[in-house]
Design an enzyme around this catalytic site. Structure first.
Site, PDB file in Angstrom:
ATOM      1  N   ASP A 199     -40.712  37.517  17.668  1.00 38.30           N
ATOM      2  CA  ASP A 199     -40.932  37.713  16.233  1.00 38.30           C
ATOM      3  C   ASP A 199     -41.939  38.828  15.991  1.00 38.30           C
ATOM      4  O   ASP A 199     -41.798  39.626  15.060  1.00 38.30           O
ATOM      5  CB  ASP A 199     -41.436  36.426  15.576  1.00 38.30           C
ATOM      6  CG  ASP A 199     -40.479  35.258  15.719  1.00 38.30           C
ATOM      7  OD1 ASP A 199     -39.295  35.499  16.039  1.00 38.30           O
ATOM      8  OD2 ASP A 199     -40.918  34.113  15.533  1.00 38.30           O
ATOM      9  N   ASP A 252     -52.829  40.157  19.617  1.00 36.90           N
ATOM     10  CA  ASP A 252     -53.574  40.007  20.873  1.00 36.90           C
ATOM     11  C   ASP A 252     -52.734  40.511  22.041  1.00 36.90           C
ATOM     12  O   ASP A 252     -51.771  39.862  22.442  1.00 36.90           O
ATOM     13  CB  ASP A 252     -53.930  38.536  21.068  1.00 36.90           C
ATOM     14  CG  ASP A 252     -54.895  38.306  22.213  1.00 36.90           C
ATOM     15  OD1 ASP A 252     -55.077  39.229  23.039  1.00 36.90           O
ATOM     16  OD2 ASP A 252     -55.478  37.212  22.281  1.00 36.90           O
ATOM     17  N   ASP A 262     -44.264  35.575  10.758  1.00 39.60           N
ATOM     18  CA  ASP A 262     -44.025  36.968  11.169  1.00 39.60           C
ATOM     19  C   ASP A 262     -42.635  37.416  10.730  1.00 39.60           C
ATOM     20  O   ASP A 262     -42.436  38.557  10.306  1.00 39.60           O
ATOM     21  CB  ASP A 262     -44.191  37.133  12.680  1.00 39.60           C
ATOM     22  CG  ASP A 262     -45.614  36.882  13.146  1.00 39.60           C
ATOM     23  OD1 ASP A 262     -46.547  37.008  12.328  1.00 39.60           O
ATOM     24  OD2 ASP A 262     -45.799  36.567  14.330  1.00 39.60           O
ATOM     25  N   HIS A 311     -53.534  37.240  15.255  1.00 39.58           N
ATOM     26  CA  HIS A 311     -53.395  36.165  16.228  1.00 39.58           C
ATOM     27  C   HIS A 311     -54.727  35.428  16.345  1.00 39.58           C
ATOM     28  O   HIS A 311     -55.778  35.950  15.944  1.00 39.58           O
ATOM     29  CB  HIS A 311     -52.970  36.730  17.584  1.00 39.58           C
ATOM     30  CG  HIS A 311     -51.532  37.136  17.625  1.00 39.58           C
ATOM     31  ND1 HIS A 311     -51.045  38.070  18.495  1.00 39.58           N
ATOM     32  CD2 HIS A 311     -50.464  36.725  16.887  1.00 39.58           C
ATOM     33  CE1 HIS A 311     -49.747  38.212  18.307  1.00 39.58           C
ATOM     34  NE2 HIS A 311     -49.379  37.416  17.333  1.00 39.58           N
ATOM     35  N   ARG A 344     -41.169  46.421  14.999  1.00 41.49           N
ATOM     36  CA  ARG A 344     -39.994  47.292  14.943  1.00 41.49           C
ATOM     37  C   ARG A 344     -39.607  47.587  13.502  1.00 41.49           C
ATOM     38  O   ARG A 344     -39.324  48.735  13.130  1.00 41.49           O
ATOM     39  CB  ARG A 344     -38.827  46.654  15.695  1.00 41.49           C
ATOM     40  CG  ARG A 344     -37.605  47.566  15.818  1.00 41.49           C
ATOM     41  CD  ARG A 344     -36.434  46.857  16.488  1.00 41.49           C
ATOM     42  NE  ARG A 344     -35.798  45.887  15.628  1.00 41.49           N
ATOM     43  CZ  ARG A 344     -34.961  46.195  14.633  1.00 41.49           C
ATOM     44  NH1 ARG A 344     -34.675  47.449  14.365  1.00 41.49           N
ATOM     45  NH2 ARG A 344     -34.416  45.249  13.903  1.00 41.49           N
ATOM     46  N   GLY A 393     -47.489  32.279  11.742  1.00 37.98           N
ATOM     47  CA  GLY A 393     -46.646  33.156  12.564  1.00 37.98           C
ATOM     48  C   GLY A 393     -45.630  32.420  13.419  1.00 37.98           C
ATOM     49  O   GLY A 393     -44.427  32.695  13.334  1.00 37.98           O
ATOM     50  N   HIS A 401     -44.134  33.135  20.000  1.00 35.43           N
ATOM     51  CA  HIS A 401     -43.253  33.848  19.069  1.00 35.43           C
ATOM     52  C   HIS A 401     -43.302  35.365  19.316  1.00 35.43           C
ATOM     53  O   HIS A 401     -43.110  36.154  18.380  1.00 35.43           O
ATOM     54  CB  HIS A 401     -43.633  33.501  17.624  1.00 35.43           C
ATOM     55  CG  HIS A 401     -45.032  33.878  17.256  1.00 35.43           C
ATOM     56  ND1 HIS A 401     -46.142  33.342  17.855  1.00 35.43           N
ATOM     57  CD2 HIS A 401     -45.490  34.747  16.336  1.00 35.43           C
ATOM     58  CE1 HIS A 401     -47.226  33.878  17.331  1.00 35.43           C
ATOM     59  NE2 HIS A 401     -46.861  34.743  16.395  1.00 35.43           N
TER      60      HIS A 401
END
Length: 180
Positions: free
Chosen positions: A101, A91, A71, A19, A107, A66, A98
């Site tokens: 995302d 961050d 992402d 980020h 995950r 991103g 997002h």
């Protein structure tokens, strides 16, 4: 659950993501680890990829930024078996447009048993492992039973109405639901 083994060679496909407020940290970390990174295939999102390529003077496969889908591209590559390792300096103190995302990428790394370093300390520990530069047997859950499960049967009750019969494994609280 059954498991499969995915052999990884010495050369890994590593995604590097940061980020905005973490880009400086990632670039400093990457400079320190340049010699190791140069032995692998590096994939980066948007600006981070450009900055890494300029700073390290190595080729970086650059995806979208991103917030523009980068992402999600990393997540898709994880699910397709095209990424072996992720370094993502995200961050935790800054809300991102997002954020869903970002959560999805994290995950998917867990779902597919991908090592993921989210800060300098975890990246240092992982990169200093002898496994970083040698073949590795990654254990993957076998999701074939999940892919083959019967989720629901759809029947048309009246024009415009659909009745969905959910299998008991998918919804213990409710077996029939009418959506109109």
């Amino acid at each position: 659950m059954e498991y499969n083994i995915l052999p990884l060679g010495e050369q890994k496909r590593i995604a590097l993501v940061a980020h905005d407020h973490k880009k400086k940290d990632l670039l400093e970390w990457a400079k320190f680890n340049r010699e190791v990174l140069a032995q692998h295939i590096i994939i980066g999102t948007g600006t981070t990829g450009k900055l890494l390529e300029q700073t390290l003077n190595i080729e970086v496969i650059k995806l979208q930024s991103g917030p523009l889908g980068g992402d999600q591209q990393i997540g898709a590559k994880i699910s397709e078996g095209e990424i072996d390792f992720v370094v993502f300096f995200w961050d935790p103190l800054e809300s991102q447009p997002h954020d869903p995302d970002v959560k999805a990428l994290l995950r998917l790394a867990v779902v597919w048993n991908i090592p993921i370093a989210c800060n300098r300390a975890s990246a240092d520990f992982m990169f200093s492992s002898h496994l970083m530069n040698e073949p590795y047997q990654r254990i993957l859950p076998d999701y074939e039973a999940y892919r083959q499960r019967v989720v629901a049967e759809v029947e048309q009750v009246e024009p415009g109405d659909v009745q969905i019969k959910v299998s008991p494994d998918d919804s213990p609280a409710q077996n029939d639901e009418v959506i109109g």
